[in-house]
Design a protein around this motif. Structure first.
Motif, PDB file in Angstrom:
ATOM      1  N   GLU A   1      -9.251  -5.546   7.975  1.00 30.55           N
ATOM      2  CA  GLU A   1      -8.510  -4.483   7.421  1.00 30.55           C
ATOM      3  C   GLU A   1      -7.877  -3.679   8.829  1.00 30.55           C
ATOM      4  OE1 GLU A   1      -9.516  -2.716   3.767  1.00 30.55           O
ATOM      5  OE2 GLU A   1      -7.929  -0.652   4.741  1.00 30.55           O
TER       6      GLU A   1
ATOM      7  N   GLY B   1      -4.929  -1.765   9.425  1.00 29.22           N
ATOM      8  CA  GLY B   1      -4.399  -0.608   9.915  1.00 29.22           C
ATOM      9  C   GLY B   1      -2.744  -0.541   8.495  1.00 29.22           C
ATOM     10  N   GLY B   2      -1.984   0.495   8.827  1.00 21.70           N
ATOM     11  CA  GLY B   2      -1.108   0.662   7.689  1.00 21.70           C
ATOM     12  C   GLY B   2       0.025   0.186   8.503  1.00 21.70           C
TER      13      GLY B   2
ATOM     14  N   SER C   1       1.243  -1.750  -0.475  1.00 25.56           N
ATOM     15  CA  SER C   1      -0.078   0.351  -0.097  1.00 25.56           C
ATOM     16  C   SER C   1       0.977   1.519  -0.273  1.00 25.56           C
ATOM     17  CB  SER C   1      -0.992  -0.192   1.416  1.00 25.56           C
ATOM     18  OG  SER C   1      -2.286   1.141   1.007  1.00 25.56           O
TER      19      SER C   1
ATOM     20  N   GLU D   1      -0.410  -2.702   4.425  1.00 22.98           N
ATOM     21  CA  GLU D   1      -1.595  -2.129   4.729  1.00 22.98           C
ATOM     22  C   GLU D   1      -2.213  -3.982   5.443  1.00 22.98           C
ATOM     23  OE1 GLU D   1      -5.672  -0.212   3.923  1.00 22.98           O
ATOM     24  OE2 GLU D   1      -4.257  -0.439   2.492  1.00 22.98           O
TER      25      GLU D   1
ATOM     26  N   ASP E   1      -3.969  -6.759   7.748  1.00 25.27           N
ATOM     27  CA  ASP E   1      -4.987  -7.765   7.624  1.00 25.27           C
ATOM     28  C   ASP E   1      -4.927  -8.852   9.129  1.00 25.27           C
ATOM     29  OD1 ASP E   1      -6.012  -6.116   5.530  1.00 25.27           O
ATOM     30  OD2 ASP E   1      -5.851  -7.723   3.854  1.00 25.27           O
TER      31      ASP E   1
END
Ligand code: DAH
Length: 341
Positions: free
Chosen positions: A283, A285-286, A250, A260, A262
């Motif tokens: 999902e 966060g980053g 991402s 990202e 999951d």
């Protein structure tokens, strides 16, 4: 006259025998033995009798009064004893009786999740740090590799204050704040409020909470694998041991490469359900390897350090943990919701 006295006595004894309260005894005492009683009244007639009769009736009257008084006292004692027995019965303590439940206050579900998160990271050696909510443009954007006019700034709808400051749009700003004062190696997390110029709906609020994490060390000492295992431990701690995680490529300006994250759905364990919209993954966060521009912004030389950063929404984690489907419930102050935690 004797008959009259006898009648009074019989009636008195009968009423006394039926009396069952101290109050009734008191009334009967007034009625049959007091100065204004019927008996006293009758005995007043003695004065008109002959001497011999006076003596006889007088004595008889006295004996009758004594008998009535005696009965009254006996009955009074009996009632008192009875009441004492009952008090014993009434005030007996039943130690097997279940205690009364008092309503006790407790922590807000978001605070509970926040403490859970802090504990998990502390157990992995992270330092928990805090910083300001009203940030300058530099720390919120520029230092995070989002210079003015960079299209990445549009990723976060920002509230601007008149003096040019911003209610921080993410907790990533704490990375810059902390590294200005502390050189790697470091391992920190920071939790707190963030603000976005957003309309609220079931999954968005203009004010919510994030956790930011940063691991930084000399170049070559931090890898994506380290970070993946840390985030995996975190998710297992929060959602259960069997939780799996996966990374998807991402873009975030402050990391390169960016991902990202999951987690496997804690409800259906990856089978697919309503919570994960049938895909088995959620999902969260980053994350990514810290962009060298971030290190440069806080005064470090390019490639001197390497790091890994990650960011999650705390409401989102709490919603998944407790199966809550509307983010607005957290701040609505509705006790019917809050009391369930
Ligand atoms: N700051 C990002 C946001 O608010 C979240 C984030 C993504 C933080 C990637 C990070 C990261 O540290 O590496 O959406």
């Amino acid at each position: 006259m004797k008959n009259q006295i006898n009648d009074i006595k019989n009636q008195a004894l009968e009423e006394i025998s039926k009396a069952d309260t101290l109050k009734k005894i008191e009334n009967l005492r007034v009625k049959y033995s007091g100065r204004k009683s019927e008996l006293t009244n009758v005995l007043r007639g003695i004065k008109d009798l002959s001497v011999a009769e006076k003596k006889e009736i007088g004595e008889f009257g006295n004996l009758t009064k004594q008998a009535i008084d005696g009965e009254l006292s006996k009955k009074e004692l009996q009632i008192k004893n009875e009441e004492l027995k009952n008090i014993d019965e009434k005030e007996k303590i039943d130690i097997t009786y279940p205690g009364e439940k008092f309503a006790k206050g407790h922590l807000h579900p978001l605070t509970q999740v926040r403490y859970d998160i802090e504990e998990i990271f502390k157990s992995m050696g992270f330092l928990v740090v805090e910083d300001r909510e009203v940030e300058d443009e530099f720390h919120n954007f520029d230092a995070m590799n989002m210079p003015k006019d960079h299209p990445a700034r549009d990723m976060q709808d920002t509230f601007w204050l008149k003096n040019g400051y911003v209610p921080r749009t993410h907790t990533s700003s704490v990375q810059a704040r902390f590294m200005e004062k502390n050189k790697p190696p470091l391992k920190i997390i920071s939790l707190g409020r963030v603000y976005r110029n957003e309309n609220s709906d079931a999954t968005h609020e203009s004010n919510f909470h994030q956790i930011e994490g940063l691991i930084a060390a000399k170049s070559g000492e931090v890898t994506v694998a380290n970070a993946k295992s840390i985030i995996s431990e975190f998710m297992k701690g929060l959602f259960g041991k069997e939780t799996k995680i996966r990374l998807r490529p991402s873009y975030f300006p402050f990391v390169e490469p960016g991902f990202e994250f999951d987690a496997s759905c804690p409800y259906c364990k990856g089978e697919g359900c309503r919570i994960c919209k049938q895909c088995g993954w959620i999902e969260l966060g980053g994350a990514g390897m810290v962009n060298q521009n971030v290190f440069k912004a806080v005064g470090f030389t390019e490639d001197e350090f390497e790091g890994f950063a990650f960011g999650f929404g705390i409401e989102r984690l709490a919603m998944i943990k407790y199966g809550i489907d509307d983010i607005r419930l957290f701040h609505a102050g509705d006790l019917r919701f809050l009391e369930q935690f």
